[in-house]
Design a protein around this motif. Structure first.
Motif, short mmCIF file in Angstrom:
data_model
loop_
_atom_site.label_atom_id
_atom_site.label_comp_id
_atom_site.label_asym_id
_atom_site.label_seq_id
_atom_site.Cartn_x
_atom_site.Cartn_y
_atom_site.Cartn_z
N ALA A 123 7.62 8.38 -2.33
CA ALA A 123 7.46 7.13 -2.31
C ALA A 123 5.99 7.31 -1.27
N GLY A 124 5.24 5.69 -1.07
CA GLY A 124 4.39 6.17 0.55
C GLY A 124 3.42 6.46 -0.01
N VAL A 125 1.96 6.14 0.53
CA VAL A 125 0.55 6.14 0.37
C VAL A 125 0.21 7.32 0.94
N ALA A 143 5.19 -3.72 -10.90
CA ALA A 143 6.72 -3.47 -10.80
C ALA A 143 6.97 -2.37 -12.78
N SER A 144 8.16 -1.75 -12.36
CA SER A 144 9.00 -1.37 -13.56
C SER A 144 9.45 -1.61 -14.29
N VAL A 145 9.78 -3.33 -13.78
CA VAL A 145 10.37 -4.21 -14.74
C VAL A 145 10.27 -5.05 -14.91
N ALA A 198 0.89 -1.23 0.26
CA ALA A 198 0.22 -0.62 -0.28
C ALA A 198 0.95 1.07 -0.03
N GLY A 199 1.65 1.50 -0.55
CA GLY A 199 2.48 2.58 -1.35
C GLY A 199 2.00 3.71 -2.28
N LEU A 200 2.88 4.40 -2.61
CA LEU A 200 1.87 5.32 -4.21
C LEU A 200 1.76 4.38 -5.09
N ILE A 201 1.31 3.57 -5.34
CA ILE A 201 1.25 2.89 -6.68
C ILE A 201 -0.06 1.92 -5.82
N GLY A 202 -0.03 1.14 -5.15
CA GLY A 202 -0.54 0.21 -4.78
C GLY A 202 -1.65 0.90 -4.65
N MET A 207 2.13 3.36 -16.74
CA MET A 207 3.25 4.17 -16.74
C MET A 207 3.31 5.68 -16.32
N ALA A 208 2.79 5.46 -15.22
CA ALA A 208 2.88 7.15 -14.56
C ALA A 208 3.41 6.75 -12.94
N GLY A 209 3.92 8.22 -12.38
CA GLY A 209 4.26 7.87 -11.16
C GLY A 209 4.07 9.31 -10.45
N ARG A 210 4.93 9.14 -8.95
CA ARG A 210 5.44 11.07 -8.51
C ARG A 210 7.28 11.09 -7.86
N ARG A 257 -3.28 -4.82 1.49
CA ARG A 257 -3.10 -5.68 2.88
C ARG A 257 -1.17 -5.05 2.71
N ASP A 258 -0.54 -4.86 3.55
CA ASP A 258 0.82 -4.16 3.22
C ASP A 258 1.75 -5.25 5.00
N SER A 259 3.21 -5.03 4.06
CA SER A 259 3.87 -5.68 5.14
C SER A 259 4.16 -5.11 5.74
N SER A 260 4.23 -4.09 6.72
CA SER A 260 3.76 -2.73 7.56
C SER A 260 2.28 -2.90 7.81
N VAL A 313 -0.34 -6.55 -7.09
CA VAL A 313 1.14 -6.35 -6.09
C VAL A 313 1.76 -5.85 -6.23
N ALA A 314 1.85 -4.57 -5.52
CA ALA A 314 2.13 -3.25 -5.89
C ALA A 314 3.14 -3.32 -4.88
N THR A 315 4.56 -3.94 -4.61
CA THR A 315 5.30 -4.19 -3.63
C THR A 315 6.91 -3.51 -4.49
N PRO A 316 7.95 -3.52 -3.73
CA PRO A 316 9.09 -3.41 -4.53
C PRO A 316 9.28 -3.79 -5.51
N1 LIG Z 1 6.59 5.23 -7.92
C1 LIG Z 1 6.78 4.83 -9.46
O1 LIG Z 1 6.61 6.16 -9.73
C2 LIG Z 1 5.99 4.17 -10.02
C3 LIG Z 1 5.35 4.05 -11.20
C4 LIG Z 1 5.21 2.55 -11.89
C5 LIG Z 1 5.23 1.28 -11.48
N2 LIG Z 1 6.05 1.81 -9.74
C6 LIG Z 1 6.27 0.11 -9.77
O2 LIG Z 1 5.52 0.18 -8.42
C7 LIG Z 1 5.92 -0.52 -6.95
C8 LIG Z 1 5.74 0.01 -5.69
O3 LIG Z 1 6.32 1.57 -6.31
P1 LIG Z 1 6.28 2.45 -5.15
O4 LIG Z 1 6.49 3.77 -5.84
O5 LIG Z 1 4.80 2.55 -5.09
O6 LIG Z 1 6.74 2.12 -3.78
P2 LIG Z 1 6.31 2.84 -2.11
O7 LIG Z 1 7.54 2.46 -1.53
O8 LIG Z 1 5.81 4.36 -2.30
O9 LIG Z 1 5.48 1.99 -1.46
C9 LIG Z 1 5.53 -0.20 -1.81
C10 LIG Z 1 4.79 -1.22 -0.45
O10 LIG Z 1 4.81 -2.45 -0.17
C11 LIG Z 1 4.93 -2.05 0.56
N3 LIG Z 1 6.22 -3.61 0.65
C12 LIG Z 1 7.25 -3.37 0.80
N4 LIG Z 1 7.62 -4.83 0.56
C13 LIG Z 1 6.25 -6.19 0.89
C14 LIG Z 1 5.93 -6.85 1.39
N5 LIG Z 1 6.76 -8.39 1.12
N6 LIG Z 1 4.04 -7.72 0.92
C15 LIG Z 1 3.71 -6.36 1.17
N7 LIG Z 1 3.79 -5.12 1.21
C16 LIG Z 1 4.89 -4.77 0.99
C17 LIG Z 1 5.73 -1.01 1.55
O11 LIG Z 1 5.83 -1.57 2.57
C18 LIG Z 1 5.31 -0.23 1.14
O12 LIG Z 1 4.13 0.55 1.68
C19 LIG Z 1 7.62 -0.53 -7.12
O13 LIG Z 1 7.42 -2.14 -7.89
C20 LIG Z 1 7.69 0.41 -8.52
O14 LIG Z 1 8.48 -0.37 -9.21
C21 LIG Z 1 6.56 2.26 -9.00
#
Ligand SMILES: NC(=O)c1ccc[n+]([C@@H]2O[C@H](COP(=O)([O-])OP(=O)(O)OC[C@H]3O[C@@H](n4cnc5c(N)ncnc54)[C@H](O)[C@@H]3O)[C@@H](O)[C@H]2O)c1
Ligand SMILES: O=C(O)C(=O)C[C@]1(C(=O)O)C=C[C@@H](O)C=C1
Length: 375
Positions: free
Chosen positions: A133-135, A97-99, A19-23, A127-130, A40-43, A70-73
């Motif tokens: 990071a974080g929710v 994920a970005s890859v 549950a971060g920026l993207i989730g 293909m959008a982001g900021r 659901r987040d690991s935190s 799944v929107a984790t790293p």
């Molecule tokens: N940031 C961007 O601009 C962007 C854009 C498109 C795609 N993405 C992809 O989206 C994904 C998330 O990026 P983000 O920017 O939201 O990151 P973020 O750091 O904002 O959020 C990631 C969240 O995942 C949680 N997390 C980490 N490990 C976990 C696990 N094992 N189980 C459950 N939760 C877990 C973290 O606590 C965090 O809240 C990445 O794979 C990234 O490549 C990012």
């Protein structure tokens, strides 16, 4: 894969893991569309925060999601996706994920080893982001008008593929289908190397004087916005695409070496012929490259109009401008401020819909605001 589509509807529940920026942004968009979103987040604290911010609700015993996102790293995406395939046998599981290639391979290998059904997995990449990071930075409209890449594996079922496409449509994005290795090659050019260049460029500022930084204008801000990105996330993204990034960086390094030599000779009392031409060619090649980017601002912003207003650097002035807009019922779509230390005026770049632009222009004139341009 694209040819064989099943009639399927995205009905939910949708479980967002990470549950971060993207989730968070996906959850907000889907919740807004009326879907039941589980988080659901690991935190545990982040899970609760996401629920309080309106991303969705916590998972309850007996919940059976139709889709798991799944929107984790990236480094943990494959293992989290495999666990989700096991925990929710009826769900389509996707990652954002970005890859894509290493994650697709990890899921296919892991599914074979664990006897899981890989046909329910499909990769995606909005293909959008900021750069934050974080929710807390999540926005439900983040993906509107942007590309949403759907990246099936050879095992992906037509149903999973169709659901992934429907997710992109629900987010207001334009759905594009690409194979994993083609995707990773593409993002090396359009996302990964730009991130590295922006970071390296901004890192030079650490040795610039305060006086120099005080002169910063929009050119620097445009080229360094993404240098504020999270190093922990980006080291995972970039290292998962290392083989495709390295050759582009090498070519870039050669370009920079050539330019460095040109500038060194120009600085001599007796400059070598050809140095100015080399610099001109570099700038012209940049013109050619930037002209190939479709849409000036990328996606959705096309429908907006950006009006630049001069705002005196005095308390309450920006609030007064926004109040005037509110009084005329003009909706603010986006706002960016350009302001440098010591300047008596700031520039407020006010984005409104093209329909609202004439009313904004009329309001500015009526209320005595100076306009510095419209795009
Ligand atoms: N940031 C961007 O601009 C962007 C854009 C498109 C795609 N993405 C992809 O989206 C994904 C998330 O990026 P983000 O920017 O939201 O990151 P973020 O750091 O904002 O959020 C990631 C969240 O995942 C949680 N997390 C980490 N490990 C976990 C696990 N094992 N189980 C459950 N939760 C877990 C973290 O606590 C965090 O809240 C990445 O794979 C990234 O490549 C990012
Ligand atoms: O706009 C930004 O802040 C981004 O970094 C977005 C961006 C990009 O490079 O376009 C970053 C990484 C993602 O995988 C997708 C989108």
């Amino acid at each position: 894969m694209g040819a064989s589509r099943e009639a399927v509807a995205l009905e939910g529940p949708v479980l967002v893991i990470g549950a971060g920026l993207i989730g968070g942004s996906i959850g907000m968009a889907l919740g807004h569309a009326g879907l039941d979103v589980l988080v659901r987040d690991s935190s545990p604290g982040t899970t609760r925060l996401a629920c309080e911010l309106g991303v969705g609700r916590e998972v309850r015993e007996g919940d059976e999601p139709q889709m798991v996102i799944v929107a984790t790293p990236p480094d943990v995406c494959a293992s989290v996706a495999l666990d989700a395939l096991e925990e929710f046998p009826g769900a389509c599981v996707l990652d954002v994920a970005s890859v894509k290639q290493p994650i697709a391979q990890g899921v296919l290998d892991g599914a074979a080893a664990r006897g899981l059904d890989a046909s329910r997995y499909v990769g995606t990449h909005p293909m959008a982001g900021r750069e934050v990071a974080g929710v807390v930075a999540a926005r439900g409209d983040l993906f509107r008008g942007r590309a949403f890449v759907v990246v099936p594996t050879p095992a992906t079922s037509p149903r999973s593929f169709a659901l992934a496409r429907l997710l992109g449509v629900e987010l207001g994005a334009t759905v594009v289908e690409i194979e994993p290795d083609v995707h990773d090659e593409a993002v090396a050019y359009v996302s990964h190397v730009p991130q590295i260049v922006s970071s390296v460029l901004a890192s030079r500022l650490t040795v610039a004087s305060e006086a120099a930084l005080g002169l910063s204008g929009q050119g620097l801000r445009d080229t360094t916005r993404i240098a504020a990105s999270d190093p922990r996330l980006w080291v995972e993204i970039l290292s998962a695409n290392a083989g495709r990034i390295a050759p582009i960086l090498k070519a870039l390094g050669e370009d920079l070496d050539g330019l460095t030599r040109a500038f060194e000779t120009l600085d001599d009392m007796d400059p070598q012929p050809g140095s100015r031409a080399r610099i001109a060619r570099a700038i012209a090649a940049g013109n050619d490259g930037v002209a190939r980017i479709p849409g000036k601002h990328g996606g959705g912003a096309e429908s907006f109009c950006r009006v630049t207003v001069l705002v005196p650097d005095e308390p309450g002035e920006l609030a007064r401008l926004l109040t005037h807009m509110g009084e005329e019922n003009i909706n603010l779509e986006d706002l960016r401020l350009e302001h440098s230390l010591g300047q008596r005026m700031g520039l407020a770049h006010v984005s409104v819909t093209r329909v609202d632009e004439p009313r904004l222009t009329a309001m500015l004139e009526k209320r005595g605001w100076a306009r510095a341009g419209t795009e």
